[in-house]
Write a protein that holds these residues in place. Structure first.
Motif, PDB file in Angstrom:
ATOM      1  N   VAL A  48       0.832  -1.202   0.000  1.00  0.00           N
ATOM      2  CA  VAL A  48       0.000   0.000   0.000  1.00  0.00           C
ATOM      3  C   VAL A  48       0.865   1.249   0.000  1.00  0.00           C
ATOM      4  CG1 VAL A  48      -1.702   1.310   1.338  1.00  0.00           C
ATOM      5  CG2 VAL A  48      -1.985  -1.147   1.010  1.00  0.00           C
ATOM      6  N   HIS A  49       1.975   1.223   0.703  1.00  0.00           N
ATOM      7  CA  HIS A  49       2.888   2.363   0.710  1.00  0.00           C
ATOM      8  C   HIS A  49       3.470   2.597  -0.683  1.00  0.00           C
ATOM      9  CE1 HIS A  49       6.876   4.281   1.157  1.00  0.00           C
ATOM     10  NE2 HIS A  49       6.220   5.043   2.019  1.00  0.00           N
ATOM     11  N   ASP A  50       3.889   1.515  -1.350  1.00  0.00           N
ATOM     12  CA  ASP A  50       4.510   1.635  -2.669  1.00  0.00           C
ATOM     13  C   ASP A  50       3.506   1.955  -3.773  1.00  0.00           C
ATOM     14  OD1 ASP A  50       6.912   1.058  -1.456  1.00  0.00           O
ATOM     15  OD2 ASP A  50       7.005  -1.009  -2.175  1.00  0.00           O
ATOM     16  N   VAL A  51       2.320   1.367  -3.677  1.00  0.00           N
ATOM     17  CA  VAL A  51       1.267   1.566  -4.683  1.00  0.00           C
ATOM     18  C   VAL A  51      -0.057   1.733  -3.929  1.00  0.00           C
ATOM     19  CG1 VAL A  51       0.101   0.581  -6.699  1.00  0.00           C
ATOM     20  CG2 VAL A  51       2.534   0.128  -6.334  1.00  0.00           C
ATOM     21  N   PRO A  52      -0.433   2.967  -3.603  1.00  0.00           N
ATOM     22  CA  PRO A  52      -1.643   3.193  -2.813  1.00  0.00           C
ATOM     23  C   PRO A  52      -2.909   2.538  -3.373  1.00  0.00           C
ATOM     24  CG  PRO A  52      -0.353   5.199  -2.913  1.00  0.00           C
ATOM     25  CD  PRO A  52       0.295   4.214  -3.857  1.00  0.00           C
ATOM     26  N   ALA A  53      -3.011   2.411  -4.679  1.00  0.00           N
ATOM     27  CA  ALA A  53      -4.198   1.772  -5.276  1.00  0.00           C
ATOM     28  C   ALA A  53      -4.301   0.297  -4.913  1.00  0.00           C
ATOM     29  CB  ALA A  53      -4.164   1.930  -6.790  1.00  0.00           C
ATOM     30  N   ALA A  54      -3.218  -0.294  -4.457  1.00  0.00           N
ATOM     31  CA  ALA A  54      -3.226  -1.717  -4.103  1.00  0.00           C
ATOM     32  C   ALA A  54      -4.142  -2.003  -2.921  1.00  0.00           C
ATOM     33  CB  ALA A  54      -1.809  -2.194  -3.787  1.00  0.00           C
ATOM     34  N   ILE A  55      -4.437  -0.996  -2.109  1.00  0.00           N
ATOM     35  CA  ILE A  55      -5.279  -1.236  -0.935  1.00  0.00           C
ATOM     36  C   ILE A  55      -6.645  -1.792  -1.328  1.00  0.00           C
ATOM     37  CG2 ILE A  55      -6.297   1.071  -0.747  1.00  0.00           C
ATOM     38  CD1 ILE A  55      -5.824   0.752   2.333  1.00  0.00           C
ATOM     39  N   GLU A  56      -7.148  -1.371  -2.466  1.00  0.00           N
ATOM     40  CA  GLU A  56      -8.441  -1.850  -2.925  1.00  0.00           C
ATOM     41  C   GLU A  56      -8.394  -3.304  -3.374  1.00  0.00           C
ATOM     42  OE1 GLU A  56     -10.188   0.759  -5.809  1.00  0.00           O
ATOM     43  OE2 GLU A  56      -9.301   2.501  -4.829  1.00  0.00           O
ATOM     44  N   TRP A  57      -7.215  -3.827  -3.654  1.00  0.00           N
ATOM     45  CA  TRP A  57      -7.078  -5.164  -4.216  1.00  0.00           C
ATOM     46  C   TRP A  57      -6.495  -6.177  -3.243  1.00  0.00           C
ATOM     47  CZ3 TRP A  57      -9.512  -6.535  -8.411  1.00  0.00           C
ATOM     48  CH2 TRP A  57      -9.977  -5.523  -9.241  1.00  0.00           C
ATOM     49  N   LEU A  58      -6.224  -5.793  -2.012  1.00  0.00           N
ATOM     50  CA  LEU A  58      -5.632  -6.735  -1.068  1.00  0.00           C
ATOM     51  C   LEU A  58      -6.590  -7.846  -0.661  1.00  0.00           C
ATOM     52  CD1 LEU A  58      -3.377  -4.523   1.202  1.00  0.00           C
ATOM     53  CD2 LEU A  58      -2.685  -6.207  -0.510  1.00  0.00           C
ATOM     54  N   ARG A  59      -7.859  -7.690  -0.957  1.00  0.00           N
ATOM     55  CA  ARG A  59      -8.817  -8.780  -0.691  1.00  0.00           C
ATOM     56  C   ARG A  59      -8.736  -9.851  -1.771  1.00  0.00           C
ATOM     57  NH1 ARG A  59     -12.864  -4.465   0.624  1.00  0.00           N
ATOM     58  NH2 ARG A  59     -12.556  -4.123   2.832  1.00  0.00           N
ATOM     59  N   ASP A  60      -8.148  -9.507  -2.897  1.00  0.00           N
ATOM     60  CA  ASP A  60      -7.955 -10.484  -3.970  1.00  0.00           C
ATOM     61  C   ASP A  60      -6.820 -11.412  -3.546  1.00  0.00           C
ATOM     62  OD1 ASP A  60      -6.649 -11.640  -6.371  1.00  0.00           O
ATOM     63  OD2 ASP A  60      -8.133 -10.442  -7.462  1.00  0.00           O
TER      64      ASP A  60
END
Length: 118
Positions: A48-60
């Motif tokens: 999430v720190h490196d790519v903030p948009a990843a927070i939405e996909w951590l459930r994948d």
């Protein structure tokens, strides 16, 4: 561009390794082989720190597992598996997940720092 060269070299040197569908299995093996389960929350925070948009996909589950490998495995392993995973997702018609993995690979590739060791 460097990522593409890495993939091409790996495909030429290890054609059986670059087969589609195997990256997710390899990621699971790396996680269990290196006992990375305990670093899961740190890995998520770093993604999430490196790519903030990843927070939405951590459930994948696929992206979540890649974050664990990316954080705890040797840098070259993380980059290699990320490139392969991105291609597999793209071929499976999962363009959005593929782009998230690409962003994580690009962010890791841009840094020269080694992954944190527990």
């Amino acid at each position: 561009m460097r990522t593409i060269r890495l993939l091409i070299c790996a495909s030429v040197l290890f054609p059986s390794v670059a087969c589609a569908g195997l990256a997710q299995e390899d990621i699971s093996r790396v996680i269990s082989g290196l006992d990375l389960e305990r670093t899961r929350s740190e890995a998520h925070a770093r993604c999430v720190h490196d790519v903030p948009a990843a927070i939405e996909w951590l459930r994948d589950p696929v992206i979540e597992q890649y974050c664990v490998v990316r954080h705890g495995a040797p840098r070259k392993v993380g980059l290699f598996l990320g490139v392969r995973l991105s291609l597999e997702l793209e071929q499976a018609g999962k363009a959005v997940q593929s782009s998230v993995i690409d962003a994580l690979v690009d962010a890791q590739e841009a840094t020269d720092e080694a992954p944190a060791r527990p």
